[in-house]
Design an enzyme around this catalytic site. Structure first.
Site, PDB file in Angstrom:
ATOM      1  N   HIS A  28      49.907  14.025  34.962  1.00 15.27           N
ATOM      2  CA  HIS A  28      50.700  14.238  33.839  1.00 15.27           C
ATOM      3  C   HIS A  28      51.325  15.753  34.158  1.00 15.27           C
ATOM      4  O   HIS A  28      52.498  15.749  33.637  1.00 15.27           O
ATOM      5  CB  HIS A  28      49.568  14.843  32.864  1.00 15.27           C
ATOM      6  N   HIS A  43      44.437  10.561  37.515  1.00 16.34           N
ATOM      7  CA  HIS A  43      45.146  10.775  36.229  1.00 16.34           C
ATOM      8  C   HIS A  43      45.514  11.878  35.581  1.00 16.34           C
ATOM      9  O   HIS A  43      46.768  11.893  35.296  1.00 16.34           O
ATOM     10  CB  HIS A  43      44.006   9.750  35.360  1.00 16.34           C
ATOM     11  N   GLU A  44      44.799  12.724  35.548  1.00 15.79           N
ATOM     12  CA  GLU A  44      45.093  13.960  34.893  1.00 15.79           C
ATOM     13  C   GLU A  44      46.323  14.670  35.564  1.00 15.79           C
ATOM     14  O   GLU A  44      47.230  15.322  35.034  1.00 15.79           O
ATOM     15  CB  GLU A  44      43.747  15.022  34.799  1.00 15.79           C
ATOM     16  N   CYS A  59      44.376   6.801  27.775  1.00 16.28           N
ATOM     17  CA  CYS A  59      44.886   8.015  27.858  1.00 16.28           C
ATOM     18  C   CYS A  59      45.053   8.553  26.343  1.00 16.28           C
ATOM     19  O   CYS A  59      45.448   8.001  25.498  1.00 16.28           O
ATOM     20  CB  CYS A  59      46.476   8.014  28.379  1.00 16.28           C
TER      21      CYS A  59
END
Length: 223
Positions: free
Chosen positions: A146, A142-143, A100
């Site tokens: 956030h 993953h994004e 990341c």
């Protein structure tokens, strides 16, 4: 080109839950997307979320063609995804290496849904809906994490898989230039044991790896 500073792990702004975008097609939204695109390109990222540049809105960008950090990754069309929703297509999961931009220099094994359906909107408010799998699915998950204040170390399959990229590559645990290559956590820990054996360290670190590291079958008592 406007490259923004990427927040790093430890900054409390990365732990906020982001707000939905309510107005599409505005100059402010387009400016944010431009900053995300420029920053992602400058950092050779596969994706970036608005909270990573200190904007608590539910906006992510991802995409990859030729990328020095992911030379073996299949291409992903550049996509701006706003107010995303993710639905797993089935119960199949896969473990793989992740890194990341907000956790520079570190990699770890993370389990993700292998196949997902994601929905959201583009910058003008037009709906987006895609079914994807593999690397594409991993990047999107993953994004989008956030946006809820979640970073990949929170989802490690085993904390012992976390390490510096250079050390993992040098020890053969992480394929060189393949940070998101699929691999099982069992395989990773076996490779870690092999490396420790070569350095005559297993006797001292036996508790770290449990009974197997001490030559015992799983579930057997040392006595």
């Amino acid at each position: 080109m406007t490259q923004r500073t990427v927040l790093r792990l430890g900054d409390p702004r990365l732990r906020q839950v982001s707000r939905p975008v309510e107005r599409f097609g505005t100059p402010e939204l387009h400016a944010l997307i431009t900053d995300l695109r420029d920053t992602m390109a400058a950092c050779a990222g596969a994706g970036l979320a608005a909270p990573q540049i200190a904007v608590p809105l539910r906006v992510v960008i991802f995409g990859i063609t030729v990328n020095p950090r992911y030379p073996e990754a299949p291409p992903i069309p550049e996509t701006v995804l706003i107010n995303p929703e993710i639905t797993p297509i089935d119960r199949d999961r896969a473990s793989g290496w992740e890194g990341c931009l907000s956790v520079p220099g570190l990699r770890g094994q993370v389990s993700r849904w292998r196949r997902i359906l994601y929905r959201g909107f583009d910058a003008e408010g037009h709906p987006i809906e895609r079914s994807v799998d593999g690397f594409h699915a991993r990047v999107v998950q993953h994004e989008c994490d956030h946006l809820d204040g979640v970073l990949f170390p929170d989802r490690l399959v085993d904390s012992r898989s976390l390490g510096f990229t250079e050390e993992l590559e040098a020890s053969g645990l992480l394929p060189v230039a393949g940070p998101l290559a699929p691999a099982s956590p069992e395989h990773t820990l076996d490779r870690m044991r092999q490396q420790l054996e070569r350095h005559s360290a297993l006797e001292d670190l036996g508790p770290l790896f449990g009974p197997k590291a001490q030559g015992l079958a799983p579930g057997r008592d040392p006595s």
